[in-house]
Design an enzyme around this catalytic site. Sequence first.
Site, PDB file in Angstrom:
ATOM      1  CD1 TRP A 119      -2.253  -2.222   1.513  1.00 31.01           C
ATOM      2  CD2 TRP A 119      -3.059  -0.986  -0.176  1.00 31.01           C
ATOM      3  NE1 TRP A 119      -3.300  -2.916   0.931  1.00 31.01           N
ATOM      4  CE2 TRP A 119      -3.809  -2.186  -0.096  1.00 31.01           C
ATOM      5  CE3 TRP A 119      -3.381  -0.064  -1.173  1.00 31.01           C
ATOM      6  CZ2 TRP A 119      -4.862  -2.471  -0.978  1.00 31.01           C
ATOM      7  CZ3 TRP A 119      -4.426  -0.347  -2.041  1.00 31.01           C
ATOM      8  CH2 TRP A 119      -5.147  -1.541  -1.939  1.00 31.01           C
ATOM      9  CG  ASP A 163      -2.999   4.233   4.071  1.00 28.81           C
ATOM     10  OD1 ASP A 163      -4.017   4.088   4.781  1.00 28.81           O
ATOM     11  OD2 ASP A 163      -2.826   3.613   3.001  1.00 28.81           O
ATOM     12  CE  LYS A 216      -8.368  -1.914   4.851  1.00 25.26           C
ATOM     13  NZ  LYS A 216      -8.804  -2.959   3.948  1.00 25.26           N
TER      14      LYS A 216
HETATM   15  N1  PMP Z   1      -4.257   1.619   2.229  1.00 26.23           N
HETATM   16  C1  PMP Z   1      -4.346   0.497   2.946  1.00 26.23           C
HETATM   17  C2  PMP Z   1      -3.389   0.291   4.083  1.00 26.23           C
HETATM   18  C3  PMP Z   1      -5.321  -0.469   2.639  1.00 26.23           C
HETATM   19  O1  PMP Z   1      -5.405  -1.589   3.350  1.00 26.23           O
HETATM   20  C4  PMP Z   1      -6.195  -0.235   1.556  1.00 26.23           C
HETATM   21  C5  PMP Z   1      -7.299  -1.192   1.183  1.00 26.23           C
HETATM   22  N2  PMP Z   1      -7.198  -2.471   1.586  1.00 26.23           N
HETATM   23  C6  PMP Z   1      -6.056   0.942   0.832  1.00 26.23           C
HETATM   24  C7  PMP Z   1      -5.085   1.847   1.195  1.00 26.23           C
HETATM   25  C8  PMP Z   1      -6.958   1.259  -0.336  1.00 26.23           C
HETATM   26  O2  PMP Z   1      -8.174   1.625   0.161  1.00 26.23           O
HETATM   27  P1  PMP Z   1      -9.461   1.902  -0.742  1.00 26.23           P
HETATM   28  O3  PMP Z   1      -9.842   0.589  -1.340  1.00 26.23           O
HETATM   29  O4  PMP Z   1     -10.446   2.391   0.283  1.00 26.23           O
HETATM   30  O5  PMP Z   1      -9.114   2.914  -1.758  1.00 26.23           O
END
Ligand code: PMP
Length: 361
Positions: free
Chosen positions: A102, A172, A196
Amino acid sequence: MSRVWNFSAGPAALPLPVLERAQRELLDWNGSGASVMEQSHRGKRFMAMAAQVEADLRELLDIPDDYAVLFEQGGATQHFAQIPMNLAGEGDSADYIVTGHWSEKAASEAAPYVRVNVAATSKADGYLRMPARATWNLASAASYVHMATNETIHGVQFQDVPEVGDVPLVADMSSDILSGPIDVRRFGLIYAGAQKNIGPSGLVLIIIRRDLLQRPGRPMARIFRYAEHAASDSMLNTPNTWGWYLAGLTFQWLKEGGGLAAMAERNREKASLLYSAIDGSGGFYRNPIDPAVRSRMNVPFTLHDSALDASFLQESEAAGLLALKGHKALGGMRASLYNAVPLQAVQALVGFMRDFARRHG
Ligand code: PMP
């Protein structure tokens, strides 16, 4: 009713009392004779609720007044782009700490808007450990430093907030927000997709130090500008009213459960039970992450023989254990242990894993 133990990485398990309350209130919310989804976000009832939800979050995370809290439509991915658009000007650079899937994606999605400097990365180590702080190549002129506190796929989690000096730290926290207390003052901006530890997908939370709202950033439409959202109390356009409402129920559930310190204690106990079962399995199960930075939220593990994966998934599902299949990037299994996953669920998982190992060992 047949609820299973749900280990989904996201959208993930929600607290049962939250779902039950939403169910009770679905047709007639707050004496209005209509559901919360069916009324104006500018109505008195919704406005009062929205203010209470923000107040509850501020209390849980001890958010100081000089931070704005935004409840935005969308997901964290959108903010991979929106953060540089807002915090960096033409020609500026930003430092990225890349510790898994991520944060790597955050860096690549920022690249059209800011000069990305990967100041540290553990990619060469397969993201199995954190790059030591002493090796980070931070630039004092950077617009901000970006990190992901918890890597949902790779299962590594920062155990402390790194010291980065005067440059604003952007985090994040999609997969570990509200899992324990944090010192918000250490950050310039915190963002998290809701699906989450907060509520349903389609809502994203942003906590931003107000002075950063003054940065001109790049030319952009108002809808992308954090200052505009802050000035309109996240009602620049129609917000995700249902998500906002459910987030509020989750915050109340957290407060009733003793707040984030109590939650952190429960999360430590859950994670330690599962890691002990993995480490004590005589090699049947394996988690290769440096034990010092193992995630308390997402636990990836493999079976000693991947030919057993299909049976493991089939039998675990039959035993009422949902969504243990690992992310395709890593294979194997992953158990996500977010706030709404009770200790009892982890006990059931560990019991199943021991039994499976005995039968297939
Ligand atoms: N950052 C992290 C740490 C994630 O776990 C996720 C999704 N699993 C995201 C970003 C992306 O999030 P979204 O699908 O809400 O755009």
